[in-house]
Design a protein around this motif. Sequence first.
Motif, PDB file in Angstrom:
ATOM      1  N   ASP A 258       0.811  -1.222   0.000  1.00 11.99           N
ATOM      2  CA  ASP A 258       0.000   0.000   0.000  1.00 11.99           C
ATOM      3  C   ASP A 258       0.839   1.265   0.000  1.00 11.99           C
ATOM      4  N   ALA A 259       1.937   1.245  -0.712  1.00 11.55           N
ATOM      5  CA  ALA A 259       2.788   2.420  -0.814  1.00 11.55           C
ATOM      6  C   ALA A 259       2.118   3.483  -1.675  1.00 11.55           C
ATOM      7  N   GLY A 260       2.552   4.724  -1.486  1.00  7.42           N
ATOM      8  CA  GLY A 260       1.983   5.841  -2.217  1.00  7.42           C
ATOM      9  C   GLY A 260       2.796   6.236  -3.437  1.00  7.42           C
ATOM     10  N   PRO A 261       2.429   7.367  -4.056  1.00  4.10           N
ATOM     11  CA  PRO A 261       3.020   7.762  -5.350  1.00  4.10           C
ATOM     12  C   PRO A 261       4.525   8.025  -5.309  1.00  4.10           C
ATOM     13  N   LEU A 262       5.045   8.522  -4.194  1.00  4.28           N
ATOM     14  CA  LEU A 262       6.471   8.831  -4.141  1.00  4.28           C
ATOM     15  C   LEU A 262       7.329   7.566  -4.153  1.00  4.28           C
ATOM     16  N   ALA A 263       6.789   6.476  -3.618  1.00  2.88           N
ATOM     17  CA  ALA A 263       7.508   5.203  -3.696  1.00  2.88           C
ATOM     18  C   ALA A 263       7.651   4.762  -5.148  1.00  2.88           C
ATOM     19  N   PHE A 264       6.580   4.938  -5.909  1.00  2.00           N
ATOM     20  CA  PHE A 264       6.617   4.556  -7.324  1.00  2.00           C
ATOM     21  C   PHE A 264       7.466   5.534  -8.137  1.00  2.00           C
ATOM     22  N   LEU A 265       7.493   6.792  -7.710  1.00  2.00           N
ATOM     23  CA  LEU A 265       8.366   7.760  -8.364  1.00  2.00           C
ATOM     24  C   LEU A 265       9.827   7.361  -8.175  1.00  2.00           C
ATOM     25  N   GLY A 266      10.167   6.921  -6.966  1.00  2.89           N
ATOM     26  CA  GLY A 266      11.524   6.457  -6.711  1.00  2.89           C
ATOM     27  C   GLY A 266      11.889   5.279  -7.600  1.00  2.89           C
ATOM     28  N   LEU A 267      10.946   4.354  -7.762  1.00  2.56           N
ATOM     29  CA  LEU A 267      11.202   3.200  -8.631  1.00  2.56           C
ATOM     30  C   LEU A 267      11.342   3.636 -10.089  1.00  2.56           C
ATOM     31  N   ALA A 268      10.600   4.673 -10.501  1.00  2.00           N
ATOM     32  CA  ALA A 268      10.715   5.182 -11.870  1.00  2.00           C
ATOM     33  C   ALA A 268      12.093   5.806 -12.097  1.00  2.00           C
ATOM     34  N   VAL A 269      12.571   6.576 -11.114  1.00  2.00           N
ATOM     35  CA  VAL A 269      13.912   7.159 -11.227  1.00  2.00           C
ATOM     36  C   VAL A 269      14.952   6.043 -11.238  1.00  2.00           C
ATOM     37  N   GLY A 270      14.724   5.018 -10.417  1.00  2.00           N
ATOM     38  CA  GLY A 270      15.625   3.869 -10.414  1.00  2.00           C
ATOM     39  C   GLY A 270      15.652   3.171 -11.763  1.00  2.00           C
ATOM     40  N   ALA A 271      14.500   3.102 -12.424  1.00  2.00           N
ATOM     41  CA  ALA A 271      14.441   2.484 -13.752  1.00  2.00           C
ATOM     42  C   ALA A 271      15.268   3.284 -14.760  1.00  2.00           C
ATOM     43  N   ILE A 272      15.270   4.610 -14.610  1.00  2.00           N
ATOM     44  CA  ILE A 272      16.105   5.449 -15.478  1.00  2.00           C
ATOM     45  C   ILE A 272      17.583   5.131 -15.252  1.00  2.00           C
ATOM     46  N   HIS A 273      17.940   4.894 -13.999  1.00  2.00           N
ATOM     47  CA  HIS A 273      19.319   4.509 -13.682  1.00  2.00           C
ATOM     48  C   HIS A 273      19.666   3.180 -14.357  1.00  2.00           C
ATOM     49  N   PHE A 274      18.740   2.245 -14.338  1.00  2.00           N
ATOM     50  CA  PHE A 274      18.951   0.972 -15.033  1.00  2.00           C
ATOM     51  C   PHE A 274      19.180   1.194 -16.534  1.00  2.00           C
ATOM     52  N   ILE A 275      18.351   2.051 -17.129  1.00  2.00           N
ATOM     53  CA  ILE A 275      18.471   2.334 -18.568  1.00  2.00           C
ATOM     54  C   ILE A 275      19.853   2.907 -18.868  1.00  2.00           C
ATOM     55  N   TRP A 276      20.317   3.816 -18.006  1.00  2.00           N
ATOM     56  CA  TRP A 276      21.656   4.397 -18.179  1.00  2.00           C
ATOM     57  C   TRP A 276      22.723   3.312 -18.163  1.00  2.00           C
ATOM     58  N   GLN A 277      22.601   2.360 -17.234  1.00  2.00           N
ATOM     59  CA  GLN A 277      23.580   1.277 -17.171  1.00  2.00           C
ATOM     60  C   GLN A 277      23.644   0.510 -18.489  1.00  2.00           C
ATOM     61  N   ILE A 278      22.482   0.202 -19.037  1.00  2.00           N
ATOM     62  CA  ILE A 278      22.432  -0.587 -20.273  1.00  2.00           C
ATOM     63  C   ILE A 278      23.009   0.201 -21.444  1.00  2.00           C
ATOM     64  N   ILE A 279      22.675   1.487 -21.526  1.00  2.00           N
ATOM     65  CA  ILE A 279      23.117   2.311 -22.655  1.00  2.00           C
ATOM     66  C   ILE A 279      24.639   2.421 -22.695  1.00  2.00           C
ATOM     67  N   VAL A 280      25.268   2.619 -21.543  1.00  2.00           N
ATOM     68  CA  VAL A 280      26.718   2.861 -21.528  1.00  2.00           C
ATOM     69  C   VAL A 280      27.535   1.583 -21.358  1.00  2.00           C
ATOM     70  N   LEU A 281      26.886   0.449 -21.137  1.00  2.00           N
ATOM     71  CA  LEU A 281      27.607  -0.792 -20.878  1.00  2.00           C
ATOM     72  C   LEU A 281      28.470  -1.222 -22.058  1.00  2.00           C
ATOM     73  N   ASP A 282      29.726  -1.518 -21.760  1.00  2.00           N
ATOM     74  CA  ASP A 282      30.642  -2.110 -22.723  1.00  2.00           C
ATOM     75  C   ASP A 282      31.258  -3.327 -22.041  1.00  2.00           C
ATOM     76  N   ILE A 283      30.825  -4.508 -22.427  1.00  2.00           N
ATOM     77  CA  ILE A 283      31.228  -5.718 -21.705  1.00  2.00           C
ATOM     78  C   ILE A 283      32.706  -6.048 -21.860  1.00  2.00           C
ATOM     79  N   ASP A 284      33.388  -5.366 -22.780  1.00  2.00           N
ATOM     80  CA  ASP A 284      34.817  -5.602 -22.969  1.00  2.00           C
ATOM     81  C   ASP A 284      35.681  -4.559 -22.264  1.00  2.00           C
ATOM     82  N   ASP A 285      35.046  -3.644 -21.555  1.00  2.00           N
ATOM     83  CA  ASP A 285      35.758  -2.611 -20.789  1.00  2.00           C
ATOM     84  C   ASP A 285      35.644  -2.964 -19.313  1.00  2.00           C
TER      85      ASP A 285
END
Length: 316
Positions: A258-285
């Motif tokens: 029963d969490a409120g909107p700010l909890a989901f906002l935090g998860l949305a910002v966290g998802a952006i962090h995940f996207i950043w990881q994928i975009i810049v990932l170079d598995i040979d570096d």
Amino acid sequence: MKMQFPGMVTEAVADAVSGNWVDRFAPEWLKPYARLARWDRPIGWWLLMWPCWWSAALAAEAAGYMLPNIWHLVLFMIGAIAMRGAGCTYNDIVDRNYDGMVERTRSRPIPSGQVSTVQAVIFMILQALAGLVVLLQFNTYTIVLGFCSLVVVAIYPFMKRITYWPQSVLGLAFNWGALVGWSAVFGHLSWAPVALYAGGILWTIGYDTIYAHQDKEDDALIGVKSTARLFGGWTETAVSFLYIGATAFFVLAATLADAGPLAFLGLAVGAIHFIWQIIVLDIDDNDQCLKLFRSNRIYGWIVFTGFVVDGLIANF
């Protein structure tokens, strides 16, 4: 039995943070033990602690509290440091022969001869006892639940020998706190912490796959398995799906609590962090893989802050 004495020079570990406090300030006799416990690489205990803190914050909100129990948060931090250290020491004891054949790990205290196996076992027991003292501060249900995690911890170091999915077993072990944080408040479990636990497992497989790419060449030579070797050139896609699944389970956990909107906002910002990881990932570096792995501490702060602020406002 090999002993270390004050004044002896010990070798730094290859993947430690440059200028860490162990290398700069710890006495020489303590350094090899601090490195066994990974005190020079705190990211491990942060990743072990975050599921505990997330669960404590969600449980507090579900119970109608403004903030998570501060004493519980302190205990979880101490327990994470102690048990991560004990687990890493155990892992190094089991892997002492393999570590000597891998470039990144051959400088670890046991394969480099800074600490004997007997000394490492004694140090592991002392750390485990510290973790036990922490666990005994909680209710009986939580104590029993905590002991159950030892089964997963015990088998983890052997998984890389028999399966390409050792990261999944690491996920089972590292996210046990998602269950413990909730039971410490309620004295039982519900579906919310189970969903949080499931999401944490996928999160761990994702970030540890990135981490494992540092060793993939050496692992292939000595026959050690990992999801990095399994996914290969499909790693970006695989980690994307893992992070999507983790986010979905975290959203489900917040919904069930029963969490409120700010909890989901935090998860949305966290998802952006995940996207950043994928975009810049170079598995040979290798340096970048280590940087992205460590960045998951920031992800933990993002999610925890969202849960705490949401609970604070909802129950003000």
